[in-house]
Design an enzyme around this catalytic site. Structure first.
Site, mmCIF file in Angstrom:
data_model
loop_
_atom_site.group_PDB
_atom_site.id
_atom_site.type_symbol
_atom_site.label_atom_id
_atom_site.label_comp_id
_atom_site.label_asym_id
_atom_site.label_seq_id
_atom_site.Cartn_x
_atom_site.Cartn_y
_atom_site.Cartn_z
ATOM 1 C CG PHE A 26 -9.498 27.915 11.587
ATOM 2 C CD1 PHE A 26 -10.259 27.357 11.076
ATOM 3 C CD2 PHE A 26 -8.226 27.691 11.188
ATOM 4 C CE1 PHE A 26 -10.165 26.648 9.982
ATOM 5 C CE2 PHE A 26 -7.788 27.190 10.102
ATOM 6 C CZ PHE A 26 -8.908 26.519 9.453
ATOM 7 C CE1 TYR A 28 -3.714 26.605 13.016
ATOM 8 C CE2 TYR A 28 -2.240 24.980 12.228
ATOM 9 C CZ TYR A 28 -2.218 26.092 12.855
ATOM 10 O OH TYR A 28 -1.402 26.639 13.700
ATOM 11 C CB SER A 30 -3.673 19.390 18.668
ATOM 12 O OG SER A 30 -3.280 20.611 19.092
ATOM 13 C CD GLU A 101 -2.498 25.969 20.306
ATOM 14 O OE1 GLU A 101 -1.489 25.736 19.574
ATOM 15 O OE2 GLU A 101 -3.186 24.833 20.766
#
Ligand code: SIN
Length: 190
Positions: A26, A28, A30, A101
């Site tokens: 998922f 939301y 970048s 991330e």
């Protein structure tokens, strides 16, 4: 010394993802507009009980350790739903994604609501409030000011906001928090 927000070692455990029949990621933030990983299908979806907020510090992409920018994380918000894009991926993309991330984001498995009414588990990167890169809430003008003055190896922090706001508009999605910061940044530039 400030504790490092680097989450790569914790996220390296793939046992939760391996247990999924299909792997959906998922996006939301970048991950909606910068898709630098392979996928076989994508779909617009919602996640319930969360909202997008520019409360996560960016020391590696849109800011520096000395002057962190602000990027999105998800904050728990009962009854709210957050739009995003689900990508069907394979396990091998997570080396790249965990690196991308790494600044405080931990993987979490959350229910994704697809347009066909199906709910499927999806992998979501969330900067939880207890991570060392978490900046938290601030007056909206102050958030916009910090973003306006931040730049990092991935480019100006304001670009992150504009690209995301444009992508949300393309999907007819209204997000007042994002759109207000997008507006304030354009105002500061003019
Ligand atoms: C996401 O896009 O899903 C995570 C946050 C980001 O990388 O902007």
């Amino acid at each position: 010394m400030t504790p490092s927000p680097d989450t790569r070692e914790i996220n390296a455990d793939r046992s939760d993802i391996e247990a999924l029949d299909e792997i959906w990621l998922f996006g939301y933030g970048s991950l909606i507009y910068k898709v630098d990983f392979p996928y076989t299908e994508s779909a617009p979806v919602y996640i319930t009980g969360w909202q997008r907020r520019f409360w996560q510090g960016s020391h590696d992409h849109r800011g520096t350790p000395e002057k962190p920018g602000r990027v999105l994380t998800l904050i728990e918000a009962p009854k709210q739903r957050c739009f995003g894009i689900a990508y069907r991926v394979t396990l091998d993309v997570f080396d790249h994604l965990d690196h991308r991330e790494k600044n405080g984001y931990l993987r979490s498995i959350q229910a994704l609501d697809f347009a066909d009414g199906d709910s499927r588990p999806g992998v979501v990167y969330i900067g939880q409030p207890d991570n060392p890169a978490f900046l938290g809430d601030a007056p909206i003008g102050q958030i916009a000011h910090q973003i306006f003055h931040s730049v990092g190896p991935s480019g100006p922090n304001s670009e992150y906001v504009h690209l995301l706001a444009d992508a949300l508009r393309e999907h007819d999605e209204l997000d007042e928090h994002v759109f207000e910061i997008d507006r304030l940044l354009r105002e500061m530039r003019s």
